[in-house]
Design a protein around this motif. Structure first.
Motif, mmCIF file in Angstrom:
data_model
loop_
_atom_site.group_PDB
_atom_site.id
_atom_site.type_symbol
_atom_site.label_atom_id
_atom_site.label_comp_id
_atom_site.label_asym_id
_atom_site.label_seq_id
_atom_site.Cartn_x
_atom_site.Cartn_y
_atom_site.Cartn_z
ATOM 1 N N ASP A 1 -13.985 5.218 -18.017
ATOM 2 C CA ASP A 1 -14.029 4.647 -18.363
ATOM 3 C C ASP A 1 -12.126 4.855 -17.847
ATOM 4 N N ASP B 1 -13.389 3.397 -9.443
ATOM 5 C CA ASP B 1 -13.993 1.958 -9.777
ATOM 6 C C ASP B 1 -16.082 2.016 -9.199
ATOM 7 N N LEU C 1 -12.018 -0.815 -23.830
ATOM 8 C CA LEU C 1 -12.324 -0.553 -21.799
ATOM 9 C C LEU C 1 -12.510 -1.876 -20.805
ATOM 10 N N SER C 2 -13.023 -0.814 -19.413
ATOM 11 C CA SER C 2 -13.028 -1.911 -18.713
ATOM 12 C C SER C 2 -14.133 -2.402 -18.628
ATOM 13 N N THR D 1 -18.327 7.658 -22.663
ATOM 14 C CA THR D 1 -17.937 6.252 -22.458
ATOM 15 C C THR D 1 -16.350 5.976 -22.122
ATOM 16 N N LYS E 1 -16.556 -3.514 -16.700
ATOM 17 C CA LYS E 1 -17.863 -2.089 -16.879
ATOM 18 C C LYS E 1 -18.022 -1.218 -17.560
ATOM 19 N N GLY E 2 -16.835 -0.562 -18.005
ATOM 20 C CA GLY E 2 -16.906 0.563 -18.805
ATOM 21 C C GLY E 2 -17.986 -0.529 -20.018
ATOM 22 N N LYS F 1 -18.496 4.067 -11.412
ATOM 23 C CA LYS F 1 -18.344 3.293 -12.251
ATOM 24 C C LYS F 1 -19.639 2.518 -12.103
#
Length: 156
Positions: A73, A78, A126-127, A69, A129-130, A81
Motif C-alpha cells: 500500500d 495506484d 490502508l488506502s 499488504t 484498495k489496500g 494496486k
C-alpha cells in the motif's frame, strides 16, 4: 569485514529476531483463538497434525499478508494496486463458487481478520484498495483453510 558491516549485520539479525518473535506470538494467539472455535463446532473432530498445522499455517499467512499488504500500500503505484486487486478479486470469485459458505465459515473469517487487526492496527490507515486487497488475501486463505478442514471432516 569492517566494524560498520558487523554492526549492520548484528542490527539486521536483531530485527529479524524481533519479527520472528512477533510472528510466533501472533501464530500462537491465532491458534489459541481459532482452535476452540473449531473444537466447539465439531466436538467429535480429532485435532490431528493436519488440522493443527493448517491452523498454524493460516495464522502465519494472515501475518504475512498483513505485512505484505501494508508494504504494498505504501510502495505500489495506484495502477499496480488496482491490477493486483482485480486479479485477486477474480481469483476469489472463481474459487468461492466451489465453496458452500455458512455462518461458521464467516465467523472464522471475521475472527481471523479481528486477530490480524489487533496485531496490525495500522491496517486502519490502508488506502481503500489496500484494504480491499487485504480482504481478498484473507478470504483466499480462509477458503484454503476451510477446504482442508472439510477434507478432514469427511475423512479424506
Amino acid at each position: 569485514m569492517t566494524r560498520d558491516n558487523n554492526d549492520f549485520i548484528n542490527r539486521l539479525h536483531l530485527r529479524f529476531g524481533e519479527i520472528d518473535k512477533r510472528a510466533g506470538d501472533f501464530i500462537h494467539s491465532f491458534y489459541n483463538t481459532i482452535e476452540p472455535m473449531i473444537r466447539s463446532k465439531y466436538k467429535d473432530l480429532e485435532m490431528n497434525e493436519i488440522i493443527v498445522n493448517s491452523i498454524n499455517d493460516y495464522g502465519a499467512e494472515m501475518f504475512s499478508f498483513a505485512q505484505s499488504t501494508l508494504d504494498k500500500d505504501k510502495e505500489y503505484s495506484d495502477f499496480k494496486k488496482t491490477e493486483e486487486l482485480k486479479s485477486m478479486t477474480n481469483l476469489v470469485d472463481r474459487l468461492s463458487k466451489n465453496i458452500e459458505e455458512n455462518d461458521f465459515y464467516e465467523a472464522i473469517h471475521k475472527k481471523a481478520k479481528s486477530i490480524m487487526i489487533d496485531e496490525f492496527p495500522e491496517i486502519f490507515d490502508l488506502s481503500s484498495k489496500g484494504f480491499l486487497l487485504l480482504e481478498r488475501y484473507a478470504k483466499l486463505k480462509n477458503m484454503a483453510f476451510l477446504a482442508i478442514l472439510n477434507r478432514q471432516l469427511n475423512n479424506e
